[in-house]
Structures are given as C-alpha cells and as structure tokens.
Design an enzyme around this catalytic site. Structure first.
Site, PDB file in Angstrom:
ATOM      1  N   GLU A   1       0.842  -1.240   0.079  1.00 48.46           N
ATOM      2  CA  GLU A   1      -0.077  -0.027  -0.073  1.00 48.46           C
ATOM      3  C   GLU A   1       0.662   1.445   0.187  1.00 48.46           C
ATOM      4  O   GLU A   1       2.126   1.283   0.651  1.00 48.46           O
ATOM      5  CB  GLU A   1      -0.818   0.164   1.070  1.00 48.46           C
ATOM      6  CG  GLU A   1      -1.686  -1.165   1.177  1.00 48.46           C
ATOM      7  CD  GLU A   1      -3.031  -1.168   2.379  1.00 48.46           C
ATOM      8  OE1 GLU A   1      -3.008  -0.430   3.073  1.00 48.46           O
ATOM      9  OE2 GLU A   1      -3.592  -2.399   2.418  1.00 48.46           O
TER      10      GLU A   1
ATOM     11  N   CYS B   1       3.663   8.189   1.482  1.00 48.97           N
ATOM     12  CA  CYS B   1       4.146   7.299   2.468  1.00 48.97           C
ATOM     13  C   CYS B   1       4.412   5.913   1.765  1.00 48.97           C
ATOM     14  O   CYS B   1       3.370   5.436   1.078  1.00 48.97           O
ATOM     15  CB  CYS B   1       3.034   6.838   3.562  1.00 48.97           C
ATOM     16  SG  CYS B   1       3.577   5.677   4.727  1.00 48.97           S
TER      17      CYS B   1
ATOM     18  N   CYS C   1       6.990  -7.823   6.586  1.00 49.20           N
ATOM     19  CA  CYS C   1       7.860  -7.429   7.263  1.00 49.20           C
ATOM     20  C   CYS C   1       8.725  -8.765   8.336  1.00 49.20           C
ATOM     21  O   CYS C   1       7.672  -9.186   8.775  1.00 49.20           O
ATOM     22  CB  CYS C   1       7.745  -6.003   7.880  1.00 49.20           C
ATOM     23  SG  CYS C   1       9.500  -5.521   8.928  1.00 49.20           S
TER      24      CYS C   1
ATOM     25  N   CYS D   1       7.326  -6.367  15.142  1.00 48.85           N
ATOM     26  CA  CYS D   1       7.297  -5.365  16.091  1.00 48.85           C
ATOM     27  C   CYS D   1       5.649  -5.971  16.585  1.00 48.85           C
ATOM     28  O   CYS D   1       4.856  -6.110  15.555  1.00 48.85           O
ATOM     29  CB  CYS D   1       7.320  -4.194  15.634  1.00 48.85           C
ATOM     30  SG  CYS D   1       8.927  -3.438  15.059  1.00 48.85           S
TER      31      CYS D   1
ATOM     32  N   CYS E   1       2.292  -4.035  15.155  1.00 49.90           N
ATOM     33  CA  CYS E   1       2.196  -3.449  13.715  1.00 49.90           C
ATOM     34  C   CYS E   1       1.827  -4.472  12.792  1.00 49.90           C
ATOM     35  O   CYS E   1       1.969  -5.755  12.964  1.00 49.90           O
ATOM     36  CB  CYS E   1       3.782  -3.385  13.380  1.00 49.90           C
ATOM     37  SG  CYS E   1       3.783  -2.865  11.579  1.00 49.90           S
TER      38      CYS E   1
ATOM     39  N   CYS F   1      -1.038   4.889   9.859  1.00 52.82           N
ATOM     40  CA  CYS F   1       0.286   4.283  10.287  1.00 52.82           C
ATOM     41  C   CYS F   1      -0.251   2.605  10.845  1.00 52.82           C
ATOM     42  O   CYS F   1      -1.032   2.706  11.863  1.00 52.82           O
ATOM     43  CB  CYS F   1       1.000   4.879  11.291  1.00 52.82           C
ATOM     44  SG  CYS F   1       1.544   6.314  10.766  1.00 52.82           S
TER      45      CYS F   1
HETATM   46  N1  SAH Z   1       9.857  -0.448   9.247  1.00 62.18           N
HETATM   47  C1  SAH Z   1       9.956   1.049   9.291  1.00 62.18           C
HETATM   48  C2  SAH Z   1       9.057   1.749   8.731  1.00 62.18           C
HETATM   49  C3  SAH Z   1       7.374   1.470   8.653  1.00 62.18           C
HETATM   50  S1  SAH Z   1       6.457   1.411  10.070  1.00 62.18           S
HETATM   51  C4  SAH Z   1       9.926   1.323  11.096  1.00 62.18           C
HETATM   52  O1  SAH Z   1       9.278   0.667  11.599  1.00 62.18           O
HETATM   53  O2  SAH Z   1      10.010   2.453  11.245  1.00 62.18           O
HETATM   54  C5  SAH Z   1       6.229   3.249  10.195  1.00 62.18           C
HETATM   55  C6  SAH Z   1       5.949   3.556  11.476  1.00 62.18           C
HETATM   56  O3  SAH Z   1       4.498   3.295  12.050  1.00 62.18           O
HETATM   57  C7  SAH Z   1       6.885   3.101  12.676  1.00 62.18           C
HETATM   58  O4  SAH Z   1       7.268   4.290  13.518  1.00 62.18           O
HETATM   59  C8  SAH Z   1       5.973   2.154  13.183  1.00 62.18           C
HETATM   60  O5  SAH Z   1       6.438   1.599  14.590  1.00 62.18           O
HETATM   61  C9  SAH Z   1       4.787   2.786  13.422  1.00 62.18           C
HETATM   62  N2  SAH Z   1       3.480   1.729  13.660  1.00 62.18           N
HETATM   63  C10 SAH Z   1       3.350   0.566  13.251  1.00 62.18           C
HETATM   64  N3  SAH Z   1       2.292   0.063  13.474  1.00 62.18           N
HETATM   65  C11 SAH Z   1       1.575   1.196  14.182  1.00 62.18           C
HETATM   66  C12 SAH Z   1       0.181   1.071  14.566  1.00 62.18           C
HETATM   67  N4  SAH Z   1      -0.727  -0.012  14.671  1.00 62.18           N
HETATM   68  N5  SAH Z   1      -0.096   2.326  15.442  1.00 62.18           N
HETATM   69  C13 SAH Z   1       0.643   3.303  15.129  1.00 62.18           C
HETATM   70  N6  SAH Z   1       2.063   3.485  14.630  1.00 62.18           N
HETATM   71  C14 SAH Z   1       2.248   2.240  13.947  1.00 62.18           C
HETATM   72 FE1  SF4 Z   2       8.503  -3.990  10.308  1.00 62.80          FE
HETATM   73 FE2  SF4 Z   2       6.286  -2.870  11.121  1.00 62.80          FE
HETATM   74 FE3  SF4 Z   2       8.257  -3.173  12.917  1.00 62.80          FE
HETATM   75 FE4  SF4 Z   2       8.425  -1.383  10.919  1.00 62.80          FE
HETATM   76  S1  SF4 Z   2       6.959  -1.298  12.556  1.00 62.80           S
HETATM   77  S2  SF4 Z   2      10.139  -2.725  11.411  1.00 62.80           S
HETATM   78  S3  SF4 Z   2       7.249  -2.455   9.396  1.00 62.80           S
HETATM   79  S4  SF4 Z   2       7.075  -4.833  11.958  1.00 62.80           S
END
Ligand code: SAH
Ligand code: SF4
Length: 382
Positions: A96, A109, A116, A120, A123, A345
C-alpha cells in the site's frame, strides 16, 4: 532459433544506471536524461510518446526495454483527502501507498517490502510476516503512480508530492540497494526533484545498515523508538535484542553528523495504552534523548483486530506530550488520517481484504478513536 530476451525495466534505473544502459546499447548518454524526463516528469510508459527520441531508437527500445510500474489494484480517496493505492508487486503480494495532503504539503508514504520480518508487536504489517523485497522500480513506481494520478507535471500545489516518507510496509534498511536507488530518483531533478530534507527513511533500528546508509545518501532519518529502555523495547521491537538502545542511538548520531548540514533526527514513538504511555516512560525518555538533537513524533496506536493493544486516552497522550515538552523537546502528535480507507500508520495490510473484514475493522477504528479532538490540534512533523 528464437531467443526470448527479458526486457530491461527503465522505471527503476538511476541516472547513472540509465546512462550505462544507453552506453551498453551503443547510444549516446544524453538519451538517459531525455527518457528519464518522459518517465518521471510526464508519467509516460509508451516509447512512441517520447517525441524527442528518434523513431529508430524508439523502435529499438520497444524491443529491449519497458517502463513498468506495479499494477494498481485499487485507489481509494478518504473524506479527508487522503488517498490510498493498493498495488500488486512481482511476487504476487500487494502493498500500500498513502498520500496525505496537509496544507501546502503533500506527503507520500511509500512501502519497501511486502510484509516485514521484524515482527514489532503492535504492527499489522509485522503480523503478516515477510513476503518479498520490492524492486527499485516497485518502490519508485509508487511515486510514479501517485504523481500520474495528479495529472501532468507541474501538479497543482495542493496535490503535489512535496515529501516522501519510507514509512509504509516493510523495513527499508532490509531492502537497502533498491530503496537507496529509489530515494536517489526521488531527489534527482530528472526524477521527482524532492529536497533531501523532505525524503525521510524510517527504521526500527538495523544498526549496521544505518552506518551503511551514510555512505550512500543524505536523506532525513526517523527512528522508531517506541520504548525508553531495553527491557520494554525488547518486547515491542524485537530487533532491539540484537541492536540495543545505546548502540542504536550512537549509530543514529553518527548518521546525523555525516550529513553536511545541521538536521535533527525524528523520533517516532507509538503510544500504547498502559504499556509505554506513563509519565515514568516520558521521564526516562527525556534522560535517554537529552544529548540528541531531535524532534519527537508521538503516534497514538492505530488499532487493528486482535492486536491486543489499545490507543491511550487523549488525556494520557497530552500528559505524555507535556512531560516531553516541558523538558524542552519539540513534540508533535501525529494526526490520524485516512481512517475510513484504512490508511493510518500500522494499518497497512496490503492484501486485498474481503469486505466483511474491512467493515469490521472500520467500526473498530471508529469506536476506538472517536475522541479525535487531539487530532485536530496536532501537527505532523514530517
Ligand atoms: N519499518 C519501518 C517503517 C515502517 S512503519 C519502521 O518501523 O520504522 C512506520 C511507523 O509506523 C513506525 O514508526 C511504526 O512503528 C509505526 N507503527 C506500526 N504499527 C503501528 C500502529 N498500529 N499504530 C501506530 N503506529 C504504528
Ligand atoms: Fe516492520 Fe512494522 Fe516493525 Fe516497521 S513497525 S519494522 S514495518 S514490523
């Protein structure tokens, strides 16, 4: 005997690579600039439309090359102007891309991977696991598609892409070469001409690649911090077990000082109710970041089904922000945008969901973020 040749996709080639390509087919290097302008400035994928290129060369290019972006599966426009594209990449997965207009700024974005591997805990992309790296053409192709949808260049100011953030699906530093090539194209005048300050790579903390990045490019850097100590960060961002906070912050500082000018690191911090949103966490964060020039972007958790996490109350968010603010930090709370099209996000899932799941998620998002007055006041820093 016939041999089938794989066509070279010109979309993802940097200027240098494009010049090499024309060299390799016995053509003049200046063709690179001509063709790049057609592709990136005018969104052209048909060689016949490249009218300043000779007919003979166009015919040659049609046989050996192509301009192929990822396939657009859908384009949704939110009531707040946010747009979301779902595009299919070569591996068959969908990723996306989200466009967020905000005054005179238009932020795109962009995704770097399908899924991934870093998992995390909060996420939704991470929950899907890793599927594939995007090619450079698929990364820059997202900018190409968005730009084309706004009409020919120059786009009107309110619809132009002024900023790009590598904050879509995937960890950009784990698809290093393709992401770096695509970011060069974002900044190149023959590409999209976006200033290096307005192209931001966000990472969860792949330390060796942060150091490597400094050798290749000078884009802005955002660090997904999410916790002020190793014990908590190990739980939320598992890569922290390999590259703990001290090591990580040092590598970010090295990167920032490698830039030829003064710029600040962006710290992203997703606020999770009762997990990392207490005053004590903010106090610890002040201590952790006291010597690092940075701006802090708080992201209230965007819920998705079965995440196990909740968004903190507006009071808790404000309290956390105030604590950091009083310590002298520049802190903003990221406005949640495009909720009605699941573009916020961490909500980027990528596969084409069936309608039932989409509407369930829509309702969940609406209920949990009903108190969105905060969103009205907050400004996005990117
Ligand atoms: N992988 C990279 C970039 C993509 S994620 C990273 O982790 O930085 C972009 C941002 O969205 C990151 O800061 C991530 O931690 C945040 N993010 C992921 N899941 C989220 C959620 N459910 N609610 C709010 N922010 C989230
Ligand atoms: Fe991967 Fe999501 Fe962690 Fe970013 S926040 S590194 S996209 S698992």
């Amino acid at each position: 005997m016939t041999t089938s040749t794989v066509k070279t996709n010109l979309l993802g080639l940097t200027q240098q690579e494009m010049e090499k390509f024309f060299d390799s087919i016995g053509e003049k290097r200046f063709r690179a600039g001509q063709v790049m302008k057609w592709i990136h400035h005018f969104g052209v994928d048909d060689f016949d439309a490249m009218t300043n290129v000779s007919k003979a060369l166009r015919d040659k290019l049609k046989v050996i090359a192509e301009v192929r972006g990822p396939e657009v599966v859908s384009e949704d426009i939110s009531t707040d102007g946010t747009r979301k594209w779902v595009v299919r990449v070569a591996s068959g997965s969908c990723v996306e891309t989200v466009y967020i207009p905000q005054g005179k700024r238009g932020t795109l974005c962009v995704s770097s991977q399908a899924g991934c591997a870093l998992d995390c805990s909060f996420c939704s992309t991470g929950k899907q696991g890793f599927n594939s790296n995007l090619t450079a053409a698929e990364v820059i192709g997202q900018v190409w598609i968005a730009n084309k949808s706004f009409g020919s260049v120059p786009a009107t100011v309110d619809r132009a892409i002024t900023n790009v953030v590598m904050m879509g699906m995937g960890e950009p530093l784990l698809n290093f070469d393709n992401v770096v090539a695509a970011m060069h194209l974002m900044m190149d005048d023959l590409g999209y001409g976006i200033s290096k300050r307005r192209v931001t790579l966000s990472t969860s903390g792949v330390v060796p690649m942060i150091d490597e990045l400094a050798k290749h490019i000078d884009v802005s850097l955002a660090l997904s911090l999410h916790a002020p100590n190793d014990a908590l960060r190990n739980q939320l961002v598992p890569i922290n077990k390999k590259y703990p906070l001290k090591m990580l912050l040092e590598s970010c500082q090295r990167y920032m000082s490698s830039l030829g000018e003064k710029r600040v690191l962006t710290i992203e911090y997703t606020l999770l109710k009762d997990i990392n949103d207490k005053v004590e966490h903010a106090v610890e964060m002040v201590e952790l970041l006291k010597n690092i020039p940075c701006k802090i972007n708080l992201i209230p958790f965007n819920p998705f089904p079965h995440s196990g996490y909740e968004r903190p109350s507006n009071n808790a968010i404000r309290r956390f922000q105030d604590q950091l603010h009083q310590a002298g930090f520049n802190v903003t709370v990221r406005t949640t945008r495009g909720e009605d099209i699941d573009a916020a996000c961490g909500q980027l899932v990528g596969q084409v969901l069936d309608r039932t799941r989409r509407s369930e998620r829509y309702i969940a998002v609406r209920e949990l973020s009903a108190d969105s007055d905060l969103a009205q006041n907050a400004a996005n820093t990117n």
